[in-house]
Design a protein around this motif. Sequence first.
Motif, PDB file in Angstrom:
ATOM      1  N   GLN A  18      30.626  87.830 106.743  1.00  0.00           N
ATOM      2  CA  GLN A  18      31.565  88.865 106.338  1.00  0.00           C
ATOM      3  C   GLN A  18      32.490  88.273 105.286  1.00  0.00           C
ATOM      4  OE1 GLN A  18      32.884  88.864 110.518  1.00  0.00           O
ATOM      5  NE2 GLN A  18      34.988  88.822 109.720  1.00  0.00           N
ATOM      6  N   LYS A  19      33.102  89.142 104.512  1.00  0.00           N
ATOM      7  CA  LYS A  19      33.885  88.700 103.353  1.00  0.00           C
ATOM      8  C   LYS A  19      34.960  87.683 103.703  1.00  0.00           C
ATOM      9  CE  LYS A  19      32.925  92.764 100.570  1.00  0.00           C
ATOM     10  NZ  LYS A  19      33.489  93.941  99.894  1.00  0.00           N
ATOM     11  N   THR A  55      30.011  90.808 113.262  1.00  0.00           N
ATOM     12  CA  THR A  55      31.271  90.440 112.613  1.00  0.00           C
ATOM     13  C   THR A  55      32.289  90.084 113.679  1.00  0.00           C
ATOM     14  OG1 THR A  55      32.033  92.740 112.553  1.00  0.00           O
ATOM     15  CG2 THR A  55      30.904  91.919 110.581  1.00  0.00           C
ATOM     16  N   VAL A  56      33.297  89.340 113.261  1.00  0.00           N
ATOM     17  CA  VAL A  56      34.374  88.972 114.169  1.00  0.00           C
ATOM     18  C   VAL A  56      35.644  89.685 113.714  1.00  0.00           C
ATOM     19  CG1 VAL A  56      34.920  86.837 112.910  1.00  0.00           C
ATOM     20  CG2 VAL A  56      35.590  87.074 115.314  1.00  0.00           C
ATOM     21  N   ALA A  57      36.345  90.259 114.668  1.00  0.00           N
ATOM     22  CA  ALA A  57      37.568  91.007 114.358  1.00  0.00           C
ATOM     23  C   ALA A  57      38.659  90.656 115.357  1.00  0.00           C
ATOM     24  CB  ALA A  57      37.287  92.507 114.365  1.00  0.00           C
ATOM     25  N   GLY A  58      38.906  89.384 115.527  1.00  0.00           N
ATOM     26  CA  GLY A  58      39.932  88.951 116.478  1.00  0.00           C
ATOM     27  C   GLY A  58      39.463  87.719 117.195  1.00  0.00           C
ATOM     28  N   PRO A  73      44.675  90.247 109.005  1.00  0.00           N
ATOM     29  CA  PRO A  73      43.718  89.764 108.006  1.00  0.00           C
ATOM     30  C   PRO A  73      43.693  90.710 106.800  1.00  0.00           C
ATOM     31  CG  PRO A  73      42.578  90.736 109.870  1.00  0.00           C
ATOM     32  CD  PRO A  73      44.036  90.721 110.215  1.00  0.00           C
ATOM     33  N   PRO A  74      43.208  90.228 105.659  1.00  0.00           N
ATOM     34  CA  PRO A  74      43.089  91.099 104.490  1.00  0.00           C
ATOM     35  C   PRO A  74      42.224  92.319 104.806  1.00  0.00           C
ATOM     36  CG  PRO A  74      42.642  88.809 103.916  1.00  0.00           C
ATOM     37  CD  PRO A  74      42.776  88.874 105.408  1.00  0.00           C
ATOM     38  N   ALA A  75      42.390  93.367 104.031  1.00  0.00           N
ATOM     39  CA  ALA A  75      41.731  94.654 104.287  1.00  0.00           C
ATOM     40  C   ALA A  75      40.210  94.535 104.422  1.00  0.00           C
ATOM     41  CB  ALA A  75      42.083  95.647 103.183  1.00  0.00           C
ATOM     42  N   GLU A  76      39.566  93.711 103.637  1.00  0.00           N
ATOM     43  CA  GLU A  76      38.104  93.619 103.658  1.00  0.00           C
ATOM     44  C   GLU A  76      37.587  92.461 104.514  1.00  0.00           C
ATOM     45  OE1 GLU A  76      36.908  93.464  99.567  1.00  0.00           O
ATOM     46  OE2 GLU A  76      37.217  95.607  99.296  1.00  0.00           O
ATOM     47  N   ASP A  79      34.390  93.156 106.465  1.00  0.00           N
ATOM     48  CA  ASP A  79      33.285  93.812 105.758  1.00  0.00           C
ATOM     49  C   ASP A  79      32.125  92.839 105.583  1.00  0.00           C
ATOM     50  OD1 ASP A  79      35.005  95.943 105.544  1.00  0.00           O
ATOM     51  OD2 ASP A  79      35.246  95.803 103.365  1.00  0.00           O
ATOM     52  N   LEU A  80      30.924  93.294 105.898  1.00  0.00           N
ATOM     53  CA  LEU A  80      29.729  92.474 105.697  1.00  0.00           C
ATOM     54  C   LEU A  80      29.552  92.167 104.215  1.00  0.00           C
ATOM     55  CD1 LEU A  80      27.363  94.467 108.047  1.00  0.00           C
ATOM     56  CD2 LEU A  80      28.089  92.088 108.398  1.00  0.00           C
TER      57      LEU A  80
END
Length: 185
Positions: A18-19, A55-58, A73-76, A79-80
């Motif tokens: 992810q980005k 993806t990881v979100a935390g 985190p930044p907005a993107e 994002d994959l």
Amino acid sequence: MAVTTLDAKAALIIVDLQKGIVALPTAHPVGPVVNQAAALAAAFRRHGLPVVLVTVAGGAAGRTEQPRRLGEPPAEWSDLVPELNHQPKDHLVTKRSWGAFTGTDLARHLTTLAVTQVVIAGIATSIGVESTARQAHEHDFNVTLAIDAMTDMSAEAHLNSITRIFPRLGETGATQEIITLLGSR
């Protein structure tokens, strides 16, 4: 140990490409890692095999000695990367811990598809990839690790995972070896 075979019911799991993650400093150039993972995804799709994009979100709660990133985190961030060419049939998993099986529907999804083997790639070798490989092994999947489609923030940690840990969890191989095995099934 080199990769010897791919089961008829294999699935690909790509971890944290992810980005936000690929923008971090890594031990190996991230471009080739992303390209190898994208080649694996395209090959699995061509053969009608499942592709799982994680993806990881935390992160998990608890104290650690190493400081954690503070703030949003930044907005993107999650994002994959576009090179993975996310397709509607791909299964998306958002995790909040190191491994892709904890607190997600991944085990149920793979079991429903009668998957017996997983091929794993991504970043970071010693964190998300290794944790996911350990969990896959504990769920009785045959595990294959695409070692040229992964990297880590630490060269030492990467080397430890691929030389000491992965051979105990499954088989390792290069992307092209895996793609060749896909074509010979």
